[in-house]
Design a protein around this motif. Structure first.
Motif, PDB file in Angstrom:
ATOM      1  N   GLN A   1      16.872  11.424  -8.926  1.00 28.43           N
ATOM      2  CA  GLN A   1      17.359  10.493  -7.764  1.00 28.43           C
ATOM      3  C   GLN A   1      17.640   9.234  -8.308  1.00 28.43           C
ATOM      4  N   GLN A   2      16.821   8.619  -9.094  1.00 29.78           N
ATOM      5  CA  GLN A   2      16.764   7.259  -9.724  1.00 29.78           C
ATOM      6  C   GLN A   2      17.840   6.916 -10.423  1.00 29.78           C
ATOM      7  N   LEU A   3      18.070   7.878 -11.569  1.00 29.51           N
ATOM      8  CA  LEU A   3      19.122   7.754 -12.354  1.00 29.51           C
ATOM      9  C   LEU A   3      20.533   8.059 -11.820  1.00 29.51           C
ATOM     10  N   GLY A   4      20.330   9.010 -10.791  1.00 25.43           N
ATOM     11  CA  GLY A   4      21.770   9.339 -10.249  1.00 25.43           C
ATOM     12  C   GLY A   4      22.131   8.224  -9.303  1.00 25.43           C
ATOM     13  N   ALA A   5      21.236   7.601  -8.498  1.00 25.96           N
ATOM     14  CA  ALA A   5      21.702   6.651  -7.524  1.00 25.96           C
ATOM     15  C   ALA A   5      22.304   5.397  -8.414  1.00 25.96           C
ATOM     16  N   GLU A   6      21.716   5.088  -9.453  1.00 23.32           N
ATOM     17  CA  GLU A   6      22.345   3.913 -10.237  1.00 23.32           C
ATOM     18  C   GLU A   6      23.489   4.190 -10.822  1.00 23.32           C
ATOM     19  N   ASN A   7      23.682   5.607 -11.306  1.00 21.60           N
ATOM     20  CA  ASN A   7      24.929   5.954 -11.824  1.00 21.60           C
ATOM     21  C   ASN A   7      26.130   5.922 -10.882  1.00 21.60           C
ATOM     22  N   VAL A   8      25.896   6.408  -9.497  1.00 25.70           N
ATOM     23  CA  VAL A   8      26.849   6.499  -8.509  1.00 25.70           C
ATOM     24  C   VAL A   8      27.228   4.981  -7.908  1.00 25.70           C
ATOM     25  N   ALA A   9      26.223   4.039  -8.029  1.00 20.37           N
ATOM     26  CA  ALA A   9      26.368   2.746  -7.602  1.00 20.37           C
ATOM     27  C   ALA A   9      27.361   2.182  -8.699  1.00 20.37           C
ATOM     28  N   MET A  10      27.078   2.287  -9.912  1.00 22.80           N
ATOM     29  CA  MET A  10      27.831   1.787 -11.077  1.00 22.80           C
ATOM     30  C   MET A  10      29.321   2.435 -11.318  1.00 22.80           C
ATOM     31  N   LEU A  11      29.421   3.734 -10.596  1.00 23.19           N
ATOM     32  CA  LEU A  11      30.692   4.422 -10.715  1.00 23.19           C
ATOM     33  C   LEU A  11      31.563   3.760  -9.677  1.00 23.19           C
ATOM     34  N   ASN A  12      30.918   3.590  -8.519  1.00 20.22           N
ATOM     35  CA  ASN A  12      31.726   3.265  -7.289  1.00 20.22           C
ATOM     36  C   ASN A  12      32.190   1.894  -7.458  1.00 20.22           C
ATOM     37  N   MET A  13      31.291   1.021  -8.009  1.00 19.30           N
ATOM     38  CA  MET A  13      31.832  -0.420  -8.435  1.00 19.30           C
ATOM     39  C   MET A  13      32.859  -0.418  -9.354  1.00 19.30           C
ATOM     40  N   ALA A  14      32.893   0.638 -10.414  1.00 17.99           N
ATOM     41  CA  ALA A  14      33.859   0.425 -11.384  1.00 17.99           C
ATOM     42  C   ALA A  14      35.203   1.305 -10.925  1.00 17.99           C
ATOM     43  N   PHE A  15      35.234   2.321  -9.877  1.00 20.95           N
ATOM     44  CA  PHE A  15      36.429   2.680  -9.274  1.00 20.95           C
ATOM     45  C   PHE A  15      37.068   1.569  -8.359  1.00 20.95           C
ATOM     46  N   GLY A  16      36.350   0.475  -8.416  1.00 24.73           N
ATOM     47  CA  GLY A  16      37.016  -0.731  -7.188  1.00 24.73           C
ATOM     48  C   GLY A  16      36.559  -0.432  -5.903  1.00 24.73           C
ATOM     49  N   GLU A  17      35.433   0.122  -5.653  1.00 28.56           N
ATOM     50  CA  GLU A  17      35.232   0.441  -3.947  1.00 28.56           C
ATOM     51  C   GLU A  17      34.333  -1.047  -3.701  1.00 28.56           C
ATOM     52  N   ASP A  18      34.539  -1.341  -2.588  1.00 28.08           N
ATOM     53  CA  ASP A  18      33.872  -2.618  -2.181  1.00 28.08           C
ATOM     54  C   ASP A  18      33.239  -2.189  -0.690  1.00 28.08           C
ATOM     55  N   ASP A  19      31.959  -1.943  -0.504  1.00 26.08           N
ATOM     56  CA  ASP A  19      31.400  -1.645   0.598  1.00 26.08           C
ATOM     57  C   ASP A  19      31.805  -2.345   1.952  1.00 26.08           C
ATOM     58  N   GLU A  20      32.191  -3.524   1.587  1.00 25.02           N
ATOM     59  CA  GLU A  20      32.414  -4.560   2.841  1.00 25.02           C
ATOM     60  C   GLU A  20      34.136  -4.205   3.120  1.00 25.02           C
ATOM     61  N   ASP A  21      34.801  -3.829   2.285  1.00 25.35           N
ATOM     62  CA  ASP A  21      36.295  -3.651   2.803  1.00 25.35           C
ATOM     63  C   ASP A  21      36.790  -2.213   2.486  1.00 25.35           C
ATOM     64  N   GLU A  22      36.954  -1.381   3.356  1.00 20.32           N
ATOM     65  CA  GLU A  22      36.811   0.053   3.509  1.00 20.32           C
ATOM     66  C   GLU A  22      38.444   0.378   2.720  1.00 20.32           C
ATOM     67  N   SER A  23      39.439  -0.495   2.888  1.00 18.89           N
ATOM     68  CA  SER A  23      40.538  -0.423   2.442  1.00 18.89           C
ATOM     69  C   SER A  23      40.775  -0.345   1.001  1.00 18.89           C
ATOM     70  N   THR A  24      39.767  -0.908   0.266  1.00 18.63           N
ATOM     71  CA  THR A  24      39.722  -0.924  -1.282  1.00 18.63           C
ATOM     72  C   THR A  24      39.256   0.420  -1.810  1.00 18.63           C
ATOM     73  N   LYS A  25      38.770   1.397  -0.869  1.00 15.11           N
ATOM     74  CA  LYS A  25      38.358   2.513  -1.538  1.00 15.11           C
ATOM     75  C   LYS A  25      39.272   3.356  -1.906  1.00 15.11           C
ATOM     76  N   LEU A  26      38.919   4.003  -3.377  1.00 15.74           N
ATOM     77  CA  LEU A  26      40.035   5.111  -3.621  1.00 15.74           C
ATOM     78  C   LEU A  26      39.640   6.262  -3.334  1.00 15.74           C
ATOM     79  N   PRO A  27      40.782   7.077  -3.127  1.00 17.42           N
ATOM     80  CA  PRO A  27      40.702   8.564  -2.533  1.00 17.42           C
ATOM     81  C   PRO A  27      39.930   9.144  -3.686  1.00 17.42           C
ATOM     82  N   LYS A  28      39.363  10.351  -3.479  1.00 21.24           N
ATOM     83  CA  LYS A  28      38.712  11.066  -4.426  1.00 21.24           C
ATOM     84  C   LYS A  28      39.622  11.472  -5.515  1.00 21.24           C
ATOM     85  N   SER A  29      40.870  11.825  -5.147  1.00 18.59           N
ATOM     86  CA  SER A  29      41.840  12.279  -6.171  1.00 18.59           C
ATOM     87  C   SER A  29      42.128  11.361  -7.144  1.00 18.59           C
ATOM     88  N   LYS A  30      41.796  10.048  -6.636  1.00 19.42           N
ATOM     89  CA  LYS A  30      42.133   8.737  -7.771  1.00 19.42           C
ATOM     90  C   LYS A  30      41.102   8.585  -8.778  1.00 19.42           C
TER      91      LYS A  30
END
Length: 754
Positions: A534-563
């Motif tokens: 859980q610890q390793l996975g949570a760190e990786n998910v947070a890192m990946l979401n940031m790398a894919f340009g996701e911003d928790d404060e701005d939903e419009s910047t989140k990429l769809p899964k297909s991207k």
């Protein structure tokens, strides 16, 4: 004769019905001993679940993988479910020999069906009896899939079916004779020879024979009912009832096996919040009642057929683990302990008894003794499951893949491991080093993060790193998840460099995370350390979401899964990111590198032209094949490489044999029996190949180690190589420099310019 038949049949009926009613109630209460499951996880999409059940039963989709066995079993199963009208008719014949069922008794389609299914049931059970009789002596000991099964129960059930089938056919002949069938009729198209044989007997004799045969049919049926009622752990009989709910409640409504992702750890049916666990949360399984009710149902459904055992790499290499025997041990322990549990017995976290002396007063001494047995313990400790059994599992999935009644072996094994690791800190010592390295360095080898980029300096093209060369992954098509082995293990690094070069040749824009990668946590989770996963996975998910340009404060910047496309060369990383990270909030489109390479070859972006000569055999990685059903892409790539001659090992695809590294076994010593990787390599060597290929870094290491050992022993030719599919493709896509030079030397001299 008639009076005796009536009395015997009715007495047995009264006893049988009473006992079977009690047994059904016992099993229902017994299954409810188990813990609840997360809401809706076993009851979602009831329509699809019903379709899955109908498909698996009527189509015998899992049994039919075993050829004639599946065919024979289909008729036995259909006969059991559809021939009860003949039992009803037998009751009527006790009182009136020429009695037939109203409305349908002389309905031609019904009579044709009874004739056909009756005969096919007899033939089917004879085939199954023959297979069992031939298997035991011809495959003595561990080689027989029936080794360890309760033989008397199997033979009892089989001979009961044979006797009832023979009684049905005999009654058909007697019915034809007493109804004065004088010539061939379609209604007796199979039993007509018996009609002819009985036709010369007197009416009284025919009546007495009908009374006797009806009594035998009813009596044997009721004796079977009484025996199974008194043996509620008789899986070889009860599976014909429990198999239906077990399939309906299987993990995946669409019928997919319980492979791929492991289930989140739950307590009382609720996923545990590892950031703030409850004081009473149960971590893993330390007592049989800690299993979910579906687990208890699994144990009770086991038919002891041994298909799981026959495919298990641990069992096949002399280790104590048999998936069948493990499930049988849990079943027998649970049933023996049930009276104690149903009386309110149980231990709290401190080991104190929950029930009062008054509650336990009527509990049999045997049940009280069973309650004192540790679930995991050595023979000296009187344990139900020996630790060597628990830690022999590679989680390869062969047992789950082959089980005809959808038992979920891996989930139960990992649940027991979770308690041993997280509460008892009891596991093979070598695995402790791996866990410490994951905690401190984020990889199993304990190497510094900067080492993850060392391979980049060994290629002559640019490999963009997120955060250094590019800001985020919106600038590229794929994130290449290199993985720990692909970054840090020398043999696996060859695969990494080959795949990266192929992407570069094909013009695919990709990037890597470099030192920001952590281990996905696959080995930690399958070892049983859910907290670390859980610890390793949570760190990786947070890192990946940031790398894919996701911003928790701005939903419009989140990429769809297909991207959010990720490609991985390691099937363990592929499986974890694709199937388990969604449990942690990470939704990505993940593919394996062989899938992408096949796509690039099909598109003409990679063209294999240079022959690679030799005989090749391909080894299916368990977490690519069985767990994720990716069998075709690697083989299609091999088929496109000119010069290669592919030959399959005996065990391949769904029945592929593990390399021995899964389930965190990569990090544990193999001290019992033959090494699994040696067993697999010996199978490959029987083909005398020039190349052994695979598509997993763990498999690459295990197979390479074994091949090198076999070379030292003089059992393998020195020219034999073990390579990843991507290395083969790169060798063929490249135009060798030597060939270019040779072409240049042989070219005619240009004429001088005039």
């Amino acid at each position: 004769m008639q009076l005796a038949a009536i009395i015997v049949s009715l007495v047995l009926t009264a006893v049988g019905v009473a006992l079977i009613s009690r047994a059904v109630a016992q099993i229902y209460r017994f299954v409810k001993i188990g813990q609840p499951v997360p809401a809706g996880s076993r009851t979602d999409n009831p329509k699809q679940r019903s379709i899955t059940l109908a498909r698996e039963f009527l189509g015998h989709t899992r049994m039919n993988r075993w050829g004639i066995v599946g065919f024979a079993h289909w008729f036995v199963a259909i006969g059991f479910l559809t021939l009860p009208p003949t039992l009803a008719q037998a009751y009527g014949q006790l009182f009136q020999a020429d009695w037939t069922l109203p409305w349908i008794g002389d309905f031609l389609p019904f009579e044709l069906y009874i004739e056909f299914i009756g005969v096919m049931t007899i033939l089917g059970i004879l085939v199954l009896i023959t297979i069992r009789l031939l298997s035991l002596p011809s495959r003595a000991g561990r080689k027989s899939r029936f080794a360890g099964s309760k033989a008397w129960q199997a033979y009892f059930v089989e001979y009961v079916i044979l006797t009832i089938g023979a009684a049905i056919l005999t009654l058909r002949g007697l019915e034809g004779a007493i109804h004065h069938v004088e010539h061939y009729e379609a209604a007796y198209f199979l039993s007509y020879p018996l009609v002819v044989a009985f036709r010369g007997l007197s009416t009284e004799t025919l009546q007495n024979l009908i009374y006797l045969t009806a009594m035998i049919k009813i009596g044997v049926s009721l004796i079977w009912m009484i025996v199974v009622s008194l043996n509620t752990n008789m899986g070889v009989a009860w599976h014909r009832f429990l198999g239906f709910p077990n399939i309906w409640f299987k993990r995946n409504a669409d019928g997919a096996t319980a492979l791929g992702a492991l289930q989140p750890m739950t307590s009382a049916g609720v996923p545990i919040d590892f950031e703030d666990p409850g004081e009473d949360d149960q971590f893993g399984v330390s007592q049989v009642e800690h299993f979910a009710w579906k687990g208890i149902l699994d144990f009770s459904t086991c038919t002891e057929c041994g298909r799981c055992q026959s495919q298990c790499p641990a069992w096949n290499t002399g280790k104590p683990l048999s998936p069948k025997l493990l499930i049988m041990s849990l079943r027998d322990h649970a049933h023996a302990k049930a009276p104690y549990l149903l009386a309110g017995g149980g231990k709290d976290a401190e080991g104190e008894e929950k029930a009062t002396a008054e509650q336990l007063a009527g509990v049999p001494a045997a049940a009280l003794a069973e309650a004192e047995r540790p679930l995991i313990g050595t023979a000296e400790e009187n344990g139900v499951i020996d630790p060597d059994v628990l830690w022999s599992c590679t989680t390869c999935g062969a047992c789950v893949e082959q089980c005809p009644v959808d038992i979920e072996h891996i989930d139960h094994i990992v649940d027991m491991r979770r308690y041993q690791v997280m509460i008892e800190s009891s596991f093979p010592s070598e695995a402790g080093t791996m866990l410490k390295n994951l905690e401190k360095k984020g990889n199993p080898w304990g190497l510094p993060k900067k080492q993850r980029l060392a391979w980049v300096k060994e290629v002559d093209f640019e490999v963009p790193v997120v955060g250094e060369d590019i800001e985020d992954l919106t600038e590229v098509e794929y994130l290449y998840w290199v993985g720990c082995a692909g970054s840090l293990e020398d043999r696996a690094k060859k695969t990494t460099k080959a795949f990266a070069e192929l992407l570069n040749i094909a013009g695919v824009k990709f990037a890597i995370m470099g030192g920001e990668e952590n281990c996905t946590g696959d080995s930690a989770r399958r070892l049983g350390n859910e907290f670390l996963f859980q610890q390793l996975g949570a760190e990786n998910v947070a890192m990946l979401n940031m790398a894919f340009g996701e911003d928790d404060e701005d939903e419009s910047t989140k990429l769809p899964k297909s991207k959010k496309k990720i490609v991985a060369t390691c099937p363990h990383c592929f499986n974890t990111i694709a199937n388990e990270y969604p449990q942690l909030g990470g939704e990505y489109e993940v593919i394996h590198h062989t899938q992408l390479l096949q796509h690039l070859v099909d598109e003409g972006k990679l063209v294999p032209v240079t022959p690679v000569e030799g005989l090749i055999t391909y080894h299916d990685p368990c977490y690519l094949g069985r767990h994720n059903k990716v069998y075709t892409p690697p083989r299609e790539i091999i088929a496109k490489v000119p010069g290669l001659r592919n030959e399959e090992m005996h065990r391949h695809k769904e029945r592929g044999f593990c390399c021995g590294a899964g389930g965190a076994r990569m990090w544990m010593e193999e001290r019992i029996g033959k090494r699994i990787n040696n067993e697999r390599v010996d199978e490959a060597l029987s083909l005398n190949p020039d190349i052994v290929s695979t598509a997993c870094p763990f498999c690459l290491v295990m197979l390479s180690d074994s091949v090198n050992g076999r070379k030292n022993e003089g059992k393998a030719k020195e020219s034999l190589t073990v390579v990843d599919v991507s290395q083969l493709l790169l060798e063929s896509v490249r135009t060798p420099a030597v060939a270019d030079d040779a072409d240049a030397d042989s070219a005619p001299e240009p004429e001088p310019v005039k």
